[in-house]
Each structure stands twice: as C-alpha cells, then as structure tokens.
Motif scaffolding. Structure first.
Motif, short mmCIF file in Angstrom:
data_model
loop_
_atom_site.label_atom_id
_atom_site.label_comp_id
_atom_site.label_asym_id
_atom_site.label_seq_id
_atom_site.Cartn_x
_atom_site.Cartn_y
_atom_site.Cartn_z
N TYR A 115 0.82 -1.21 0.00
CA TYR A 115 0.00 0.00 0.00
C TYR A 115 0.85 1.26 0.00
CZ TYR A 115 -3.37 -3.53 1.31
OH TYR A 115 -4.13 -4.66 1.33
N SER A 116 2.16 1.09 -0.18
CA SER A 116 3.13 2.19 -0.25
C SER A 116 3.28 2.96 1.06
CB SER A 116 2.79 3.16 -1.38
OG SER A 116 2.92 2.50 -2.61
N HIS A 117 3.12 2.27 2.17
CA HIS A 117 3.45 2.88 3.45
C HIS A 117 4.20 1.86 4.31
CE1 HIS A 117 -0.15 0.76 4.50
NE2 HIS A 117 -0.51 1.48 5.52
N MET A 118 4.84 2.37 5.34
CA MET A 118 5.69 1.51 6.16
C MET A 118 4.86 0.39 6.77
SD MET A 118 8.64 2.70 8.82
CE MET A 118 7.63 3.31 10.15
N ASN A 119 5.34 -0.82 6.60
CA ASN A 119 4.64 -2.01 7.09
C ASN A 119 4.58 -2.01 8.61
OD1 ASN A 119 4.48 -4.97 7.94
ND2 ASN A 119 3.98 -5.03 5.76
N ASN A 120 3.47 -2.51 9.14
CA ASN A 120 3.28 -2.53 10.59
C ASN A 120 4.43 -3.22 11.32
OD1 ASN A 120 0.87 -1.34 10.02
ND2 ASN A 120 -0.36 -3.16 10.38
N SER A 121 4.96 -4.29 10.74
CA SER A 121 6.04 -5.02 11.41
C SER A 121 7.30 -4.17 11.56
CB SER A 121 6.37 -6.31 10.65
OG SER A 121 6.88 -6.02 9.37
N VAL A 122 7.50 -3.20 10.66
CA VAL A 122 8.68 -2.34 10.75
C VAL A 122 8.60 -1.44 11.98
CG1 VAL A 122 10.00 -0.53 9.57
CG2 VAL A 122 9.06 -2.45 8.27
N TYR A 123 7.40 -1.01 12.34
CA TYR A 123 7.25 -0.20 13.55
C TYR A 123 7.78 -0.95 14.76
CZ TYR A 123 4.30 3.19 11.11
OH TYR A 123 3.84 4.16 10.26
N TYR A 124 7.47 -2.23 14.85
CA TYR A 124 7.93 -3.03 15.99
C TYR A 124 9.45 -3.22 15.95
CZ TYR A 124 3.16 -3.70 17.40
OH TYR A 124 1.89 -3.48 17.83
N TYR A 125 10.01 -3.36 14.79
CA TYR A 125 11.46 -3.41 14.63
C TYR A 125 12.07 -2.11 15.15
CZ TYR A 125 15.72 -2.67 11.83
OH TYR A 125 16.98 -2.35 11.40
N CYS A 159 0.62 -0.89 19.28
CA CYS A 159 0.85 0.36 18.57
C CYS A 159 -0.48 0.96 18.13
CB CYS A 159 1.73 0.10 17.34
SG CYS A 159 2.20 1.60 16.46
N ASP A 160 -0.59 2.27 18.30
CA ASP A 160 -1.71 3.04 17.76
C ASP A 160 -1.18 3.83 16.57
OD1 ASP A 160 -3.95 2.59 19.69
OD2 ASP A 160 -2.46 3.36 21.09
N TYR A 161 -1.79 3.65 15.41
CA TYR A 161 -1.35 4.29 14.18
C TYR A 161 -2.28 5.46 13.86
CZ TYR A 161 0.93 -0.25 13.69
OH TYR A 161 1.67 -1.38 13.90
N PHE A 162 -1.67 6.62 13.57
CA PHE A 162 -2.48 7.80 13.28
C PHE A 162 -2.33 8.31 11.85
CE2 PHE A 162 -1.35 8.09 17.88
CZ PHE A 162 -2.59 7.67 18.34
N ALA A 163 -1.17 8.14 11.26
CA ALA A 163 -0.94 8.58 9.88
C ALA A 163 0.20 7.75 9.30
CB ALA A 163 -0.57 10.07 9.85
#
Length: 153
Positions: free
Chosen positions: A30-40, A72-76
């Motif tokens: 979807y051309s945005h940072m993957n959720n798993s990368v946030y945890y990394y 994680c809470d994602y806002f943008a």
C-alpha cells in the motif's frame, strides 16, 4: 490512555530521540511503512537506549529484557523515503519491569504518526526469572532518567 491524548504527543514529551532513514523495503504493497517495521523500530530505539545509557550488553549482561507486551496506535502513514524520529520515554518503572512509550514522528512534520508501547521484564539470563532484588541498579538508574514522573517511581 485514549487515542486523542496519544495523538497530541509532541517530540518534547519524550526524553530520548533516535532517527531512522526508511528503506524501500520498509514499504508494504500500500506504499506505506509495514506494521512489522514499527515493531522493529521500537525494539531498536529501546535497545539503543539500554546499551548507550544503562550499561546493557545484550550478549553478556547477567540480566536480559524479555518483551511481555507491545502494541501500537497508528495515526498517519509513513512512507519511503521518509526519515523518522523515534522518541522514547518510560511511563512506568517497576522492580523488574519497565513500560516504554515510543512516539514515531516524520522529520519536518509535527504530528505524531504512531505511538507504541513496549514492556520489558528483566530476568536472569540463565534462569529466565526476575532477580530477587529486581533489575540491576545501572538499568534502573538509566531508565529513571527518561521516566515521565520520577515521583511515582
């Protein structure tokens, strides 16, 4: 804590900061940072702080931190080639556990993109049980420096 309160976070709400340059491979379909990368990234900013400010040496320290909870809470969205600022603080410091909060900001923009929570329990490397006296003083002292309210520690 409600998402509205988390959405109002600013860089100044955090005491330790680390930048990360996103990579093309961090994006998902979807051309945005993957959720798993946030945890990394959460793991990276927490461990960078522990190594730099708490005398933790992961391969040899007698105590290690085990992750027992994260969310994680994602806002943008964030997308390549953004540079993100990872901002860290301690919301709760217990005898053997610590609750971190991580804010994710995009360089040059004010609104927080995501806020994560990460809980470590520090245990003996061999037994995997918390030490009778809790976490080592060097850990507790270093973590207290980025605690939100030291009077509650």
């Amino acid at each position: 804590m409600g998402s509205e309160s988390l959405k109002s976070r600013t860089r100044d709400d955090y005491k330790f900061h680390l930048e990360y340059r996103t990579r093309w491979s961090d994006n998902d379909m979807y051309s945005h940072m993957n959720n798993s990368v946030y945890y990394y990234l959460f793991d990276s900013v927490v461990n960078a702080y522990l190594i730099q400010h708490c005398a933790l040496h992961p391969p040899t320290s007698p105590q290690i931190g085990l992750v027992v909870h994260s969310h994680c809470d994602y806002f943008a969205p964030v997308e390549f080639p953004a540079v993100v600022g990872l901002a860290l603080r301690v919301n709760k410091l217990g005898k053997s556990s610590v609750t971190y909060e991580i804010g994710v900001f995009e360089r040059g923009q004010s609104p927080v993109r995501a806020v994560g929570e990460f809980v470590h329990v520090f245990v003996d490397r061999e037994t995997r049980k918390p030490a009778a006296l809790g976490m080592a003083d060097t850990l507790k002292d270093g973590l207290s420096k980025i605690a939100v309210d030291k009077s509650k520690l």
